[in-house]
Scaffold this motif. Structure first.
Motif, PDB file in Angstrom:
ATOM      1  N   ILE A 478       0.842  -1.201   0.000  1.00 23.75           N
ATOM      2  CA  ILE A 478       0.000   0.000   0.000  1.00 23.75           C
ATOM      3  C   ILE A 478       0.877   1.252   0.000  1.00 23.75           C
ATOM      4  O   ILE A 478       0.592   2.230  -0.716  1.00 23.75           O
ATOM      5  CB  ILE A 478      -0.964   0.002   1.206  1.00 23.75           C
ATOM      6  CG1 ILE A 478      -1.991  -1.129   1.081  1.00 23.75           C
ATOM      7  CG2 ILE A 478      -1.678   1.346   1.312  1.00 23.75           C
ATOM      8  CD1 ILE A 478      -2.927  -1.039  -0.116  1.00 23.75           C
ATOM      9  N   LEU A 479       1.960   1.241   0.777  1.00 24.11           N
ATOM     10  CA  LEU A 479       2.887   2.374   0.762  1.00 24.11           C
ATOM     11  C   LEU A 479       3.514   2.560  -0.621  1.00 24.11           C
ATOM     12  O   LEU A 479       3.733   3.697  -1.065  1.00 24.11           O
ATOM     13  CB  LEU A 479       3.984   2.174   1.829  1.00 24.11           C
ATOM     14  CG  LEU A 479       3.559   2.458   3.279  1.00 24.11           C
ATOM     15  CD1 LEU A 479       4.630   1.954   4.235  1.00 24.11           C
ATOM     16  CD2 LEU A 479       3.328   3.972   3.476  1.00 24.11           C
ATOM     17  N   ARG A 480       3.798   1.460  -1.285  1.00 22.65           N
ATOM     18  CA  ARG A 480       4.356   1.545  -2.648  1.00 22.65           C
ATOM     19  C   ARG A 480       3.342   2.201  -3.593  1.00 22.65           C
ATOM     20  O   ARG A 480       3.695   3.061  -4.411  1.00 22.65           O
ATOM     21  CB  ARG A 480       4.714   0.148  -3.153  1.00 22.65           C
ATOM     22  CG  ARG A 480       5.457   0.146  -4.501  1.00 22.65           C
ATOM     23  CD  ARG A 480       5.540  -1.234  -5.093  1.00 22.65           C
ATOM     24  NE  ARG A 480       4.217  -1.729  -5.489  1.00 22.65           N
ATOM     25  CZ  ARG A 480       3.561  -1.329  -6.591  1.00 22.65           C
ATOM     26  NH1 ARG A 480       4.087  -0.406  -7.378  1.00 22.65           N
ATOM     27  NH2 ARG A 480       2.371  -1.824  -6.872  1.00 22.65           N
ATOM     28  N   LEU A 481       2.076   1.808  -3.461  1.00 21.60           N
ATOM     29  CA  LEU A 481       1.026   2.387  -4.306  1.00 21.60           C
ATOM     30  C   LEU A 481       0.916   3.891  -4.073  1.00 21.60           C
ATOM     31  O   LEU A 481       0.780   4.676  -5.016  1.00 21.60           O
ATOM     32  CB  LEU A 481      -0.315   1.724  -4.020  1.00 21.60           C
ATOM     33  CG  LEU A 481      -0.503   0.276  -4.472  1.00 21.60           C
ATOM     34  CD1 LEU A 481      -1.855  -0.250  -4.008  1.00 21.60           C
ATOM     35  CD2 LEU A 481      -0.406   0.178  -5.993  1.00 21.60           C
ATOM     36  N   ILE A 482       0.989   4.280  -2.802  1.00 17.59           N
ATOM     37  CA  ILE A 482       0.889   5.713  -2.463  1.00 17.59           C
ATOM     38  C   ILE A 482       2.088   6.456  -3.047  1.00 17.59           C
ATOM     39  O   ILE A 482       1.949   7.521  -3.673  1.00 17.59           O
ATOM     40  CB  ILE A 482       0.840   5.922  -0.935  1.00 17.59           C
ATOM     41  CG1 ILE A 482      -0.393   5.254  -0.338  1.00 17.59           C
ATOM     42  CG2 ILE A 482       0.836   7.411  -0.606  1.00 17.59           C
ATOM     43  CD1 ILE A 482      -0.410   5.244   1.183  1.00 17.59           C
ATOM     44  N   GLY A 483       3.289   5.893  -2.858  1.00 12.42           N
ATOM     45  CA  GLY A 483       4.490   6.548  -3.338  1.00 12.42           C
ATOM     46  C   GLY A 483       4.518   6.682  -4.852  1.00 12.42           C
ATOM     47  O   GLY A 483       5.018   7.697  -5.387  1.00 12.42           O
ATOM     48  N   ASN A 484       4.014   5.706  -5.547  1.00 10.37           N
ATOM     49  CA  ASN A 484       4.013   5.730  -7.012  1.00 10.37           C
ATOM     50  C   ASN A 484       2.757   6.366  -7.600  1.00 10.37           C
ATOM     51  O   ASN A 484       2.592   6.447  -8.818  1.00 10.37           O
ATOM     52  CB  ASN A 484       4.123   4.293  -7.578  1.00 10.37           C
ATOM     53  CG  ASN A 484       5.466   3.678  -7.253  1.00 10.37           C
ATOM     54  OD1 ASN A 484       6.438   4.370  -6.962  1.00 10.37           O
ATOM     55  ND2 ASN A 484       5.516   2.344  -7.278  1.00 10.37           N
ATOM     56  N   HIS A 485       1.871   6.810  -6.692  1.00 10.83           N
ATOM     57  CA  HIS A 485       0.580   7.365  -7.125  1.00 10.83           C
ATOM     58  C   HIS A 485      -0.171   6.392  -8.035  1.00 10.83           C
ATOM     59  O   HIS A 485      -0.810   6.794  -9.007  1.00 10.83           O
ATOM     60  CB  HIS A 485       0.793   8.712  -7.843  1.00 10.83           C
ATOM     61  CG  HIS A 485       1.490   9.725  -7.001  1.00 10.83           C
ATOM     62  ND1 HIS A 485       0.878  10.400  -5.955  1.00 10.83           N
ATOM     63  CD2 HIS A 485       2.777  10.202  -7.031  1.00 10.83           C
ATOM     64  CE1 HIS A 485       1.735  11.221  -5.393  1.00 10.83           C
ATOM     65  NE2 HIS A 485       2.897  11.110  -6.014  1.00 10.83           N
ATOM     66  N   ASP A 486      -0.075   5.094  -7.670  1.00  6.75           N
ATOM     67  CA  ASP A 486      -0.726   4.051  -8.495  1.00  6.75           C
ATOM     68  C   ASP A 486      -2.211   3.873  -8.156  1.00  6.75           C
ATOM     69  O   ASP A 486      -2.839   2.951  -8.607  1.00  6.75           O
ATOM     70  CB  ASP A 486      -0.007   2.704  -8.306  1.00  6.75           C
ATOM     71  CG  ASP A 486       1.324   2.684  -9.032  1.00  6.75           C
ATOM     72  OD1 ASP A 486       1.536   3.571  -9.873  1.00  6.75           O
ATOM     73  OD2 ASP A 486       2.123   1.785  -8.739  1.00  6.75           O
ATOM     74  N   PHE A 487      -2.704   4.779  -7.320  1.00  5.79           N
ATOM     75  CA  PHE A 487      -4.131   4.652  -7.010  1.00  5.79           C
ATOM     76  C   PHE A 487      -4.839   5.892  -7.490  1.00  5.79           C
ATOM     77  O   PHE A 487      -5.970   6.132  -7.347  1.00  5.79           O
ATOM     78  CB  PHE A 487      -4.356   4.444  -5.502  1.00  5.79           C
ATOM     79  CG  PHE A 487      -3.912   5.588  -4.654  1.00  5.79           C
ATOM     80  CD1 PHE A 487      -4.792   6.617  -4.375  1.00  5.79           C
ATOM     81  CD2 PHE A 487      -2.627   5.651  -4.141  1.00  5.79           C
ATOM     82  CE1 PHE A 487      -4.395   7.691  -3.579  1.00  5.79           C
ATOM     83  CE2 PHE A 487      -2.226   6.715  -3.359  1.00  5.79           C
ATOM     84  CZ  PHE A 487      -3.101   7.743  -3.072  1.00  5.79           C
TER      85      PHE A 487
END
Length: 487
Positions: A478-487
């Motif tokens: 989830i932190l990776r998604l936030i960091g990459n703006h993948d959401f």
């Protein structure tokens, strides 16, 4: 004579809930009165009946807990209990009626009968048989038989009126000119329902005929046959039909209507048993959640309503949820396993190796379940991280405190050797103190971090049941998604 009642379904498929409600009322009455509940198979409709359907009836009744005292499989002193095995018996009583002049052979063709019907309707009379063959001589009968004509056999109706005292409907009077001399054996030699049911009930010493009120119109014909053969007429109780939510007769268009469909959806037999018992019957103290023993003790025909009952699918679902919540942890898990396997969430091997863990997962979502089949929907969170976040989750994750909350939570989780509820609560307090986050900015963000969802099982149970390694893996994702703006 002790009470003897029967349920006599036709083996043409799974039992409809309307029919099984009839079986249930018979069963409860018999058990309440210390009598016998008999199962009889009415399989004279050879085109539609099958052994496979017969087995389905046994399965449906056994699953629901309606054990019979006499009938197929277990036998009894009044068998055979299948109509196709009773032809010799029927033949004997048909001949008795013919010999005594209480029945006669009718050689009228279909065209002749149709012509009589049309003429009666045009003249404003009931479309009944006009008695054309009622007084044929022996010579006329022999002549027709030599010509190869097939005869039906008609019962000779002499009474002008039939009166019955129905336990539920009260006193009812039937005028016989509405139906006239009626067929008891078809031209192919097959005896009809109204005849065979009388023979079966009389010889099996049935004391009470409890059935749907759609059979009420058959009753006067059956009473005439009882009297003609010198049989004792049983007491009748015609129970009202079951309607769908739109107040039309319950049918497939309303949804599930067979016992098997309710079973497959994940209804418990105790819940369906309880609910069906309350359709047109009520407990003296208006109780609704009742065990089988409580229903047996309280049941009486004088509390059966004359009015049709409306099948409330939502109420049944609510009642099923109550029974689910009353199951033991181990039993509920065993009941849920087939649904989890069918959805591909677990395998037999996983269940064998992780039964206690699986039981803890199911326990955490127990209160969400109304049907056993709901389990896959609610437990999926344990087997899969949702990475397609909804708008509510996205709004929370972009707040200033969200990343610090997740990073601190991850750091604290990584420090411990194992997770339990006490350790989890200590970690959450530490995260709150470090970040200043509280309320949904704390708990909802942690929930999203470990599941990708804003709803689900109680958070402490979710985290503990997932275990340290899985929680760490998920929060990092989830932190990776936030960091990459993948959401």
């Amino acid at each position: 004579m002790s009470v003897r009642v029967r349920f006599a379904p036709s083996p043409t498929g799974h039992i409809h809930v309307g029919n099984v409600r009839t079986a249930l009322f018979n069963y409860l009455f018999a058990r309440n009165q210390g009598g016998k509940f008999i199962l009889r198979i009415e399989d004279t409709d050879l085109e539609r009946s099958s052994l496979e359907s017969e087995k389905l009836i046994y399965e449906d009744l056994q699953w629901l807990g309606l054990d019979w005292d006499e009938g197929p499989i277990i036998g009894g002193n009044y068998g055979p209990y299948k109509q196709t095995e009773r032809y010799k018996i029927y033949k004997k009583y048909i001949q008795k009626l013919l010999d005594e002049g209480k029945a006669y052979k009718c050689f009228c063709s279909k065209d002749e009968l149709e012509e009589m019907k049309e003429k009666a309707l045009k003249e404003g009379r009931p479309p009944r048989y006009n008695g054309k063959c009622r007084n044929l001589t022996l010579q006329e009968i022999e002549s027709f038989e030599k010509e190869g004509k097939k005869a039906s056999i008609r019962f000779k109706v002499e009474d002008l009126e039939v009166r019955i005292s129905d336990i539920i409907k009260g006193e009812i009077s039937f005028k016989t000119d509405a139906f006239g001399d009626f067929i008891i054996v078809r031209p192919d030699g097959m005896p009809v329902y109204n005849f065979v049911v009388v023979i079966d009930d009389a010889l099996m010493e049935i004391t009470h005929v409890i059935r749907g009120d759609d059979h009420l119109s058959n009753t006067p014909k059956q009473v005439l046959i009882y009297n003609a053969l010198g049989f004792k007429v049983p007491k009748f109780a015609h129970i009202p039909m079951i309607l769908g939510p739109d107040h039309s007769k319950l049918s497939k268009r309303h949804g599930d209507t067979s016992v098997n469909q309710f079973r497959e959806k994940g209804y418990l037999p105790e819940a369906l048993f309880n609910y069906l018992a309350l359709l047109s019957w009520s407990h003296p103290e208006e109780k609704e959640i009742l065990s089988k023993d409580e229903l047996i003790e309280a049941f009486s025909l004088d509390r059966v309503s004359k009015s049709a009952a409306v099948f409330d699918f939502e109420k049944l679902k609510w009642m099923n949820g109550i029974y689910i919540r009353n199951k033991s942890k181990e039993e509920l898990t065993k009941l849920c396993v087939p649904y989890l396997i069918s959805e591909g969430l677990v395998t037999d091997r996983y269940v064998n190796e992780n039964f206690d863990k699986l039981a803890d997962m199911i326990e955490s979502i127990r209160d969400n379940l109304e049907l056993l089949s709901d389990v896959a929907q609610y437990i999926e969170v344990y087997f899969k991280l949702n990475t397609i976040l909804d708008e509510k989750a996205k709004e929370l994750l972009v707040k200033d405190t969200s990343i610090p909350v997740l990073r601190t939570f991850l750091s604290e989780i990584e420090k411990v050797d194992e997770l339990n509820e006490k350790i989890y609560k200590t970690i959450v307090k530490s995260v709150q103190k470090s970040t200043g986050a509280k309320g949904k900015n704390l708990f909802m963000v942690i929930r999203i971090g470990v599941s990708g969802l804003t709803k689900g099982p109680e958070l402490d149970k979710l985290v503990v049941n997932l275990g340290k390694d899985e929680v760490v893996k998920r929060v990092r994702e989830i932190l990776r998604l936030i960091g990459n703006h993948d959401f």
